[in-house]
Write an enzyme that holds these catalytic residues in place. Structure first.
Site: not given
Ligand code: NDP
Ligand code: 2IT
Length: 461
Positions: A136, A176
């Site tokens: 991430k 995201d």
């Protein structure tokens, strides 16, 4: 915090010693510690009679990112001022494939949040059945109120450092919160320009440059397919059910759309300013026309959800509030972490909510999760419910490697069967004696097993 999963005294002791260590090594990183707690509390009882996992320190190693890259992102605003943000990529676990996971641009982003997201991603990606590790990244950059050119300059500067750390077989980021098709386009363009390589180093790309059909819809649609599977398990259906949804971005709007397609009634959406509620005698929920209008509002005009109440007379806006006080059958939190607390959960239970599916990552605080489980509310955890997004990202990677493009109906079928197979894995590992399913335990164990097996095969690395 949930105690119910950790029963025997010895297991309890191991678990609390483990959590003490995690807290000590990650001081002040509350979101990361919360995510590790949620997973480890279900894994410790599972491995109690499997000493090899303890001997090989599998859970200790899983809670330590393989690598964290943090870097300066300088850019200039439209007035010529030099601005500086911080960028990160957390390369969490590559046991079963290249690091894979989104990039988040939001002022709240910090290392703890990205570590929790990278940790969760490792188990989620394993559940998809595709060969993807967990990662991430992102920045504390706030895209709100920035011009298109400012966003472009920021994305180019971000990629000017990130490009050396990623690669189609190394690490493949995606979108995201705050990172959608526009930002992916700017970053892909900059990567291609720096490296002179046209390769699938990002997913969520535009359809004209290697993107996959269905990727935009995948997370929201996949979440509602998962809900459909949970309901089928108890011989029920989405048809006629009222649904609370928070957020109004990519995940929330596509979740609302799929609820509608399956005959359900999406009653609410929200943003950080408050929530909108569909009212009226029939209260059939948002229409497709209204959802399309909201998509355009958010994705193109970049407006506020309150504007929907000015446009449509069956929609009202509640400033500064979340939707959890509205009576409904199902709740699908789809905005951000920790947006449902214990009090919200108690209200939902009192109002008759029977199923909660986490479409955002870790939207429910531990107290809320415990309250749902205790009250017998069927609870779908994020790593299973929202795995359709990264699942179709995995399919985008396959199409890029093979230099092909599948059509929409093939991809829709693949998404649907992937969600069914994730659901069935949760049932396999989470079914309880009375026939009910603990999806939280099922998802954690099913995700853990494959990553752990790979790590055991590699020895001490
Ligand atoms: P978007 O940026 O498209 O939308 C985010 C939405 O959540 C907006 O409505 C935003 O409101 C709201 N929001 C964000 N942060 C906050 C906050 N701190 N407080 C209140 N509201 C907030 O993001 P996505 O729809 O892509 O992501 C939503 C969730 O789904 C996230 O948890 C993400 O990690 C998760 N997810 C996303 C996937 C994807 O494929 N995109 C895949 C799997 C999970 P505002 O505009 O006011 O900021
Ligand atoms: O949280 C997530 O799974 C995502 N943001 C999607 C990640 C991806 O690589 O598609």
């Amino acid at each position: 915090m949930s105690k119910s999963n950790v029963s025997s005294t010895k297991t309890k002791e191991y678990f609390s010693r483990y959590m003490e260590g995690v807290e000590k090594r990650n001081l002040g990183e509350s979101e990361f510690v919360q995510a590790v707690y949620e997973v480890a509390s279900t894994i410790f009882p599972y491995i109690a009679d499997k000493p090899i996992y303890h001997e090989m320190q599998i859970l200790e190693r899983m809670a330590e990112p393989e690598r964290i890259i943090s870097f300066r992102v300088p850019w200039s605003d439209d007035d010529g001022n030099i601005r500086t943000n911080r960028g990160w990529r957390v390369q969490f676990n590559s046991a079963i494939g290249p690091y894979k996971g989104g990039l988040r641009f939001h002022p709240s982003v910090n290392q703890s949040i990205l570590k929790f997201l990278g940790f969760e991603q490792t188990f989620k990606n394993s559940l998809t059945g595709l060969p993807m590790g967990g990662g991430k990244g992102g920045s504390n950059f706030n895209p709100k109120g920035k011009s298109e050119l400012e966003v472009m300059r920021f994305c180019q500067s971000f990629m000017t450092e990130l490009y050396r750390h990623i690669g189609a077989d190394t690490d493949v980021p995606a979108g995201d919160i705050g990172v959608g098709g526009r930002e992916i386009g700017f970053m892909f363009g900059q990567y291609k320009r720096i490296t002179n390589h046209f390769v699938g180093i990002l997913t969520g790309k535009g359809l004209s440059f290697g993107g996959s059909k269905m990727r935009t819809e995948a997370t929201g649609y996949g979440a509602i397919f998962f809900v459909q599977n949970m309901l089928q398990q108890i011989r029920e259906d989405v048809e006629g059910k009222t649904v609370l949804i928070s957020g109004s971005g990519n995940v929330a709007t596509h979740a609302a759309e799929k609820v509608l397609q399956l005959g359900g009634k999406p009653l609410t959406l929200s943003d950080s300013g408050g929530f909108i509620e569909c009212v009226g005698t029939q209260s059939d929920g948002l229409t497709q026309e209204q959802i399309d209008w909201i998509k355009e509002l958010k994705d193109v005009r970049r407006g506020r959800i309150s504007e929907a109440a000015d446009e449509f007379n069956n929609i009202i806006f509640h400033a500064g509030k979340r939707p959890w006080g509205v009576a409904a059958d199902i709740a699908v939190p789809s905005a951000t972490q920790n947006e449902v607390n214990g009090e919200d959960a108690a209200t939902m239970i009192k109002n008759g909510v029977k199923l909660v599916a986490e479409a955002a990552n870790m939207p429910c605080e531990q107290a809320a999760v415990d309250a749902f489980v205790e009250a017998g509310v069927s609870f779908g955890p994020a790593k299973a419910v929202n795995a359709g997004g990264v699942g179709v990202s995995g399919l985008e990677m396959s199409q890029n490697s093979a230099r092909i493009a599948w059509d929409e109906s093939q991809l829709a079928d693949m998404l649907q069967s992937m969600m069914k197979s994730i659901h069935d894995s949760c049932v396999e590992y989470g079914e309880e004696s009375g026939g009910t399913v603990n999806y939280l335990r099922g998802a954690n164990i099913a995700g853990f097993v494959k990553v752990a097996e790979a790590m055991l095969s590699y020895g001490h690395v």
